[in-house]
Design an enzyme around this catalytic site. Structure first.
Site, PDB file in Angstrom:
ATOM      1  N   ASN A  40       0.839  -1.198   0.000  1.00 29.57           N
ATOM      2  CA  ASN A  40       0.000   0.000   0.000  1.00 29.57           C
ATOM      3  C   ASN A  40       0.876   1.250   0.000  1.00 29.57           C
ATOM      4  O   ASN A  40       1.931   1.296   0.637  1.00 29.57           O
ATOM      5  CB  ASN A  40      -1.025  -0.003   1.136  1.00 29.57           C
ATOM      6  CG  ASN A  40      -0.462  -0.225   2.512  1.00 29.57           C
ATOM      7  OD1 ASN A  40       0.575  -0.865   2.676  1.00 29.57           O
ATOM      8  ND2 ASN A  40      -1.141   0.278   3.524  1.00 29.57           N
ATOM      9  N   GLU A  42       0.206   5.144   0.604  1.00 30.53           N
ATOM     10  CA  GLU A  42      -0.750   6.173   1.015  1.00 30.53           C
ATOM     11  C   GLU A  42      -0.308   7.558   0.546  1.00 30.53           C
ATOM     12  O   GLU A  42       0.827   7.738   0.073  1.00 30.53           O
ATOM     13  CB  GLU A  42      -0.928   6.110   2.543  1.00 30.53           C
ATOM     14  CG  GLU A  42      -1.550   4.770   2.963  1.00 30.53           C
ATOM     15  CD  GLU A  42      -1.813   4.660   4.457  1.00 30.53           C
ATOM     16  OE1 GLU A  42      -1.348   5.519   5.229  1.00 30.53           O
ATOM     17  OE2 GLU A  42      -2.500   3.695   4.844  1.00 30.53           O
ATOM     18  N   CYS A  51      -3.972   0.544  -2.641  1.00 28.48           N
ATOM     19  CA  CYS A  51      -3.870  -0.694  -1.870  1.00 28.48           C
ATOM     20  C   CYS A  51      -2.754  -1.594  -2.410  1.00 28.48           C
ATOM     21  O   CYS A  51      -2.368  -1.498  -3.581  1.00 28.48           O
ATOM     22  CB  CYS A  51      -5.186  -1.466  -1.936  1.00 28.48           C
ATOM     23  SG  CYS A  51      -6.520  -0.738  -0.975  1.00 28.48           S
ATOM     24  N   GLU A  53      -2.922  -4.743  -3.121  1.00 25.22           N
ATOM     25  CA  GLU A  53      -3.398  -5.611  -4.200  1.00 25.22           C
ATOM     26  C   GLU A  53      -3.385  -4.867  -5.537  1.00 25.22           C
ATOM     27  O   GLU A  53      -3.038  -5.450  -6.579  1.00 25.22           O
ATOM     28  CB  GLU A  53      -4.822  -6.087  -3.908  1.00 25.22           C
ATOM     29  CG  GLU A  53      -4.959  -6.966  -2.677  1.00 25.22           C
ATOM     30  CD  GLU A  53      -5.205  -6.169  -1.391  1.00 25.22           C
ATOM     31  OE1 GLU A  53      -4.781  -4.994  -1.325  1.00 25.22           O
ATOM     32  OE2 GLU A  53      -5.814  -6.722  -0.483  1.00 25.22           O
ATOM     33  N   CYS A  84     -10.150  -5.059   0.121  1.00 31.31           N
ATOM     34  CA  CYS A  84     -11.300  -4.145   0.158  1.00 31.31           C
ATOM     35  C   CYS A  84     -12.194  -4.405  -1.055  1.00 31.31           C
ATOM     36  O   CYS A  84     -11.812  -5.116  -2.003  1.00 31.31           O
ATOM     37  CB  CYS A  84     -10.819  -2.696   0.183  1.00 31.31           C
ATOM     38  SG  CYS A  84     -10.246  -2.077  -1.416  1.00 31.31           S
ATOM     39  N   CYS A  87     -10.656  -3.613  -4.446  1.00 35.30           N
ATOM     40  CA  CYS A  87      -9.617  -4.563  -4.883  1.00 35.30           C
ATOM     41  C   CYS A  87     -10.226  -5.897  -5.297  1.00 35.30           C
ATOM     42  O   CYS A  87      -9.697  -6.573  -6.187  1.00 35.30           O
ATOM     43  CB  CYS A  87      -8.571  -4.747  -3.793  1.00 35.30           C
ATOM     44  SG  CYS A  87      -7.484  -3.306  -3.682  1.00 35.30           S
TER      45      CYS A  87
HETATM   46  N1  THU Z   1      -5.169  -1.876   2.555  1.00 39.43           N
HETATM   47  C1  THU Z   1      -4.568  -2.620   1.587  1.00 39.43           C
HETATM   48  O1  THU Z   1      -3.551  -2.207   1.011  1.00 39.43           O
HETATM   49  N2  THU Z   1      -5.105  -3.810   1.269  1.00 39.43           N
HETATM   50  C2  THU Z   1      -6.165  -4.389   1.911  1.00 39.43           C
HETATM   51  O2  THU Z   1      -6.514  -5.518   1.598  1.00 39.43           O
HETATM   52  C3  THU Z   1      -6.890  -3.638   2.953  1.00 39.43           C
HETATM   53  C4  THU Z   1      -6.373  -2.284   3.262  1.00 39.43           C
HETATM   54  C5  THU Z   1      -4.558  -0.593   2.940  1.00 39.43           C
HETATM   55  C6  THU Z   1      -5.231   0.640   2.485  1.00 39.43           C
HETATM   56  C7  THU Z   1      -4.698   1.653   3.489  1.00 39.43           C
HETATM   57  O3  THU Z   1      -3.435   2.119   3.048  1.00 39.43           O
HETATM   58  C8  THU Z   1      -4.497   0.846   4.746  1.00 39.43           C
HETATM   59  O4  THU Z   1      -4.485  -0.512   4.341  1.00 39.43           O
HETATM   60  C9  THU Z   1      -5.575   1.060   5.801  1.00 39.43           C
HETATM   61  O5  THU Z   1      -6.833   0.891   5.268  1.00 39.43           O
END
Ligand code: THU
Length: 129
Positions: A40, A42, A51, A53, A84, A87
């Protein structure tokens, strides 16, 4: 599965998650057996975050591949982490309902589910004929 877990753990360590502090790594196996990872990423403008994925999918497509045969996600635990909603749909573009998604924590595998379990009655490429 060990190769996917190893890659996803490496990805997790590279996550850029200064806001949520929730580091995630993902790894995908393509149609030729190659593996691709993502973490991920941000952003100070929160909705612009990506994300793990989605990053792994971008790496797979950039490598010239088009199918996802296996997926593994690793999060910080102790709760089982699942992709999520966005994804799940992104994975659907390159995978069938029977795609295995391994949900992992720092200690290893927690549970294996299928994409069909996470995204029932999905809309996908087949709807375009
Ligand atoms: N996140 C992912 O990268 N993948 C997931 O399957 C669930 C959530 C990330 C998004 C964000 O940067 C952090 O986790 C908190 O939601």
């Amino acid at each position: 599965m060990d190769d996917l877990l190893h890659l996803a753990r490496t990805m997790m360590m590279r996550a850029h998650a200064p806001y949520s502090k929730f580091h995630v790594g993902a790894a995908l196996r393509d149609e030729d057996g190659g593996i691709h990872g993502g973490c991920n990423v941000e952003n100070a403008a929160y909705p612009q975050g990506i994300c793990a994925e989605a990053g792994a999918l971008a790496a797979l497509v950039a490598a010239g591949k088009r199918r996802v045969l296996e997926c593994l996600v690793v999060g910080p635990g102790p709760e089982v982490i699942t992709p999520c909603g966005g994804c799940r749909q992104k994975l659907r573009e390159f995978a069938a309902d029977d795609l295995k998604i391994h949900l992992c924590g720092p200690d290893g595998l927690h549970r294996t589910v299928t994409l069909g379990m996470l995204l029932p009655m999905s809309f996908g490429p087949q709807h375009f004929g």
